[in-house]
Design a protein around this motif. Sequence first.
Motif, mmCIF file in Angstrom:
data_model
loop_
_atom_site.group_PDB
_atom_site.id
_atom_site.type_symbol
_atom_site.label_atom_id
_atom_site.label_comp_id
_atom_site.label_asym_id
_atom_site.label_seq_id
_atom_site.Cartn_x
_atom_site.Cartn_y
_atom_site.Cartn_z
ATOM 1 N N ASN A 158 -9.522 10.615 4.943
ATOM 2 C CA ASN A 158 -10.512 9.674 4.300
ATOM 3 C C ASN A 158 -9.806 8.715 3.341
ATOM 4 N N ASP A 159 -8.760 9.283 2.622
ATOM 5 C CA ASP A 159 -7.818 8.503 1.807
ATOM 6 C C ASP A 159 -7.170 7.449 2.869
ATOM 7 N N LYS A 182 -6.879 -4.159 6.010
ATOM 8 C CA LYS A 182 -7.515 -5.171 6.886
ATOM 9 C C LYS A 182 -7.976 -6.078 5.939
ATOM 10 N N LYS A 183 -8.571 -5.949 4.695
ATOM 11 C CA LYS A 183 -9.023 -7.057 3.677
ATOM 12 C C LYS A 183 -7.682 -7.754 3.247
ATOM 13 N N ASN A 242 -8.186 6.306 5.615
ATOM 14 C CA ASN A 242 -9.166 5.330 6.106
ATOM 15 C C ASN A 242 -9.335 4.361 4.794
ATOM 16 N N THR A 243 -9.340 4.780 3.510
ATOM 17 C CA THR A 243 -9.724 3.718 2.440
ATOM 18 C C THR A 243 -8.379 2.886 2.598
ATOM 19 N N LYS A 244 -7.333 3.161 2.583
ATOM 20 C CA LYS A 244 -6.008 2.534 2.844
ATOM 21 C C LYS A 244 -6.006 1.421 3.777
ATOM 22 N N ILE A 246 0.820 -1.108 -0.059
ATOM 23 C CA ILE A 246 -0.069 0.128 0.144
ATOM 24 C C ILE A 246 0.835 1.022 -0.043
ATOM 25 N N ASN A 266 -8.562 0.183 5.309
ATOM 26 C CA ASN A 266 -9.729 -0.827 4.951
ATOM 27 C C ASN A 266 -9.129 -2.054 4.110
ATOM 28 N N ALA A 267 -8.384 -1.309 3.131
ATOM 29 C CA ALA A 267 -7.683 -2.205 1.987
ATOM 30 C C ALA A 267 -6.762 -3.197 2.954
#
Length: 186
Positions: free
Chosen positions: A113-114, A123-124, A116-118, A104, A120-121
Motif C-alpha cells: 500500500n505504501d 505519477k503526479k 502504491n501511494t509512492k 521519493i 501515485n505521487a
Amino acid sequence: MDCFAQSAFFIYSGGVVISSQKINEQIREREIRLIGSHGEQLGIMSSQEAMKIAEEEELDLVMVAPGAKPPVCKIIDYGKYRYELVRKEKEAKKKQKTIEIKEIRMSPNIEANDLNTKMNAAKKFLAKGNKVKITLRFRGREMAHIKETRHVLDDFAEALSDVAVIEKPSKQEGRTISMVLSEKKS
C-alpha cells in the motif's frame, strides 16, 4: 546624454549583467564601422569623429560588435537600448520551462500500500513535467541485503512504465540506491 550612459555594466533587480558594451568615451579604437541612429551605414571612421556625430544628435555611441574588424558601433539612446535588453531578458525567462527533480524516498521493506501511494505521487510529479528520483535508503542491518532488495526499484519502474522511462538506471551510492525517471514522450 543621460548620466548612466558612462557605465559599462547594467545590473537589473534580478542581479544579471545585461550589457557590458563600451559606450561613448570608453571606445578607444582607432577605426570603427558606424551605423547611424536610423540604421543607415555611415562607413568606417575614427572613434572621435563618430563621437562628434553622436553628440550632435544628442545620442550615445555604443559598441555593438566588438569582435568585428573593424568594431561596429551604433548611435542610439543607451537608456532605451538598455531597457529593451532587460525586457527581452525577462521575456526569455518567462518562456523557459524549469524541470525540477522530485525525490521519493523508500525503505527496502516497504509494504504494497505504501508503494502504491509512492507510485501515485510519482505519477503526479511526472504529469506536471518534473523528473522523479526514486531513492532506496538502507539503515543498519539492511545493508547486508542490498542485492535481494534491488528489485523494489525495478518493480517501481516497471509499474510506471506506461507513463515514465528510466533516464538514469539504478546506481548504488553509499547507503542508497537511486534511479531517475522522466515522463514518457508520446
